[in-house]
Write an enzyme that holds these catalytic residues in place. Structure first.
Site, PDB file in Angstrom:
ATOM      1  N   GLY A  15       0.751  -1.200   0.182  1.00 49.89           N
ATOM      2  CA  GLY A  15       0.024  -0.260   0.066  1.00 49.89           C
ATOM      3  C   GLY A  15       0.827   1.332  -0.041  1.00 49.89           C
ATOM      4  O   GLY A  15       0.329   2.322   0.613  1.00 49.89           O
ATOM      5  N   ASN A  17       1.515   2.977  -2.493  1.00 53.12           N
ATOM      6  CA  ASN A  17       0.827   3.896  -3.517  1.00 53.12           C
ATOM      7  C   ASN A  17      -0.534   4.511  -2.752  1.00 53.12           C
ATOM      8  O   ASN A  17      -0.833   5.580  -2.875  1.00 53.12           O
ATOM      9  CB  ASN A  17       0.561   3.105  -4.753  1.00 53.12           C
ATOM     10  CG  ASN A  17       1.631   3.171  -5.528  1.00 53.12           C
ATOM     11  OD1 ASN A  17       1.732   4.379  -6.222  1.00 53.12           O
ATOM     12  ND2 ASN A  17       2.339   2.307  -5.839  1.00 53.12           N
ATOM     13  N   MET A  93      -4.347  -7.120  -6.840  1.00 55.96           N
ATOM     14  CA  MET A  93      -3.929  -8.504  -7.610  1.00 55.96           C
ATOM     15  C   MET A  93      -5.186  -9.333  -8.211  1.00 55.96           C
ATOM     16  O   MET A  93      -5.223 -10.365  -8.076  1.00 55.96           O
ATOM     17  CB  MET A  93      -3.105  -9.288  -6.818  1.00 55.96           C
ATOM     18  CG  MET A  93      -1.915  -8.656  -6.519  1.00 55.96           C
ATOM     19  SD  MET A  93      -0.702  -7.860  -7.592  1.00 55.96           S
ATOM     20  CE  MET A  93      -0.098  -9.161  -8.146  1.00 55.96           C
ATOM     21  N   ARG A  94      -6.204  -8.448  -8.748  1.00 61.49           N
ATOM     22  CA  ARG A  94      -7.278  -9.356  -9.309  1.00 61.49           C
ATOM     23  C   ARG A  94      -7.943  -8.925 -10.566  1.00 61.49           C
ATOM     24  O   ARG A  94      -7.933  -7.554 -10.720  1.00 61.49           O
ATOM     25  CB  ARG A  94      -8.410  -9.172  -8.193  1.00 61.49           C
ATOM     26  CG  ARG A  94      -8.604 -10.293  -7.185  1.00 61.49           C
ATOM     27  CD  ARG A  94      -9.473 -10.458  -6.331  1.00 61.49           C
ATOM     28  NE  ARG A  94      -8.936 -11.332  -5.335  1.00 61.49           N
ATOM     29  CZ  ARG A  94      -8.928 -12.729  -5.490  1.00 61.49           C
ATOM     30  NH1 ARG A  94      -9.810 -13.072  -6.726  1.00 61.49           N
ATOM     31  NH2 ARG A  94      -8.327 -13.504  -5.008  1.00 61.49           N
ATOM     32  N   HIS A 112       0.686   0.558 -13.582  1.00 60.57           N
ATOM     33  CA  HIS A 112       1.587  -0.646 -13.725  1.00 60.57           C
ATOM     34  C   HIS A 112       3.045  -0.252 -13.777  1.00 60.57           C
ATOM     35  O   HIS A 112       3.423   0.770 -14.479  1.00 60.57           O
ATOM     36  CB  HIS A 112       0.908  -1.385 -15.131  1.00 60.57           C
ATOM     37  CG  HIS A 112       1.608  -2.439 -15.452  1.00 60.57           C
ATOM     38  ND1 HIS A 112       1.383  -3.741 -14.846  1.00 60.57           N
ATOM     39  CD2 HIS A 112       2.558  -2.788 -16.395  1.00 60.57           C
ATOM     40  CE1 HIS A 112       2.001  -4.814 -15.407  1.00 60.57           C
ATOM     41  NE2 HIS A 112       2.695  -4.085 -16.234  1.00 60.57           N
TER      42      HIS A 112
HETATM   43  C1  GRF Z   1       3.183  -1.246  -7.577  1.00 57.94           C
HETATM   44  O1  GRF Z   1       4.410  -1.334  -8.134  1.00 57.94           O
HETATM   45  C2  GRF Z   1       2.080  -1.176  -8.958  1.00 57.94           C
HETATM   46  O2  GRF Z   1       2.718  -0.327  -9.995  1.00 57.94           O
HETATM   47  C3  GRF Z   1       1.742  -2.397  -8.990  1.00 57.94           C
HETATM   48  O3  GRF Z   1       1.689  -3.148  -7.775  1.00 57.94           O
HETATM   49  C4  GRF Z   1       2.713  -2.313  -6.974  1.00 57.94           C
HETATM   50  C5  GRF Z   1       1.886  -2.005  -5.815  1.00 57.94           C
HETATM   51  O4  GRF Z   1       2.905  -1.451  -4.619  1.00 57.94           O
HETATM   52  N1  GRF Z   1       0.413  -2.609  -9.683  1.00 57.94           N
HETATM   53  P1  GRF Z   1       2.136  -0.874  -3.311  1.00 57.94           P
HETATM   54  O5  GRF Z   1       1.327  -1.853  -2.634  1.00 57.94           O
HETATM   55  O6  GRF Z   1       1.501   0.367  -3.642  1.00 57.94           O
HETATM   56  O7  GRF Z   1       3.449  -0.317  -2.477  1.00 57.94           O
END
Ligand code: GRF
Length: 190
Positions: A15, A17, A93-94, A112
């Site tokens: 998390g 992001n 992841m879905r 991504h």
């Molecule tokens: C990120 O690198 C994003 O690009 C990918 O999953 C990762 C998630 O990272 N889809 P976080 O959980 O936000 O640290």
């Protein structure tokens, strides 16, 4: 009365992001509120982060639903009840399927860790490094029925010629934490 847009973030893992977007909203750099977090892994670190920021969370075990359609229906109801304007996938992841797309299509975006359309799908950073890529990057795109194939909204690239995957992940995350809030701000202004 607040006219701020209402964001939901979907995540399955750490998390970082989620944190970057939420803090950007709290600090007023993104003119929106993060009002919901959706997580398919109740033990994920992002659940703790959401609690610390007071963000309402819908964390569920996918196996507790009889079907994916019913699971997505419950998610869409949760979003409806909170008047969500924009859904930001951040390490969720879905694959999003028709049930959710029929109710939130055009309002779901994803980040991504590659320069799409190269390296769609899982382990994008590892596969790009194995391939010998020298220019890495991050893409934000609309979510549709495809896997990482929806229309691109924003991209940012940077050169990297080392062979340290942890260092590379650090660089990718740093770009993501800038680009995601900036792109959300731009989208909300349009
Ligand atoms: C990120 O690198 C994003 O690009 C990918 O999953 C990762 C998630 O990272 N889809 P976080 O959980 O936000 O640290």
């Amino acid at each position: 009365m607040s006219h701020k847009k209402r964001i939901a973030i979907f995540a399955s893992g750490t998390g970082s992001n989620f944190e970057a977007i939420t803090v950007a909203c709290e600090e007023g750099r993104v003119p929106a509120d993060v009002v919901a977090m959706v997580c398919d892994k109740p033990a994920a670190r992002v659940v703790e982060r959401a609690a610390l920021h007071g963000v309402e969370t819908f964390a569920f075990d996918p196996k507790s639903f009889p079907s994916k359609a019913e699971m997505e229906c419950a998610i869409a109801d949760f979003l409806d009840e909170r008047n969500v304007d924009l859904v930001c996938l951040a390490g969720y992841m879905r694959i999003i399927s028709d049930t959710l797309l029929s109710r939130y299509g055009g309002r779901i975006i994803n980040i991504h860790p590659s320069l799409l359309p190269a390296f769609q799908g899982a382990r994008a950073v590892e596969r790009a490094m194995e391939y010998g890529v020298k220019i890495f990057g991050v893409t934000i795109h609309y979510v549709d029925q495809t896997v990482d194939g929806g229309k691109i909204i924003a991209q940012r690239a940077f050169p990297y010629e080392g062979d340290d995957i942890d260092e590379l992940f650090g660089l990718i995350h740093a770009v993501e934490h800038q680009l995601y809030p900036e792109t959300i701000t731009r989208l909300l202004a349009d």
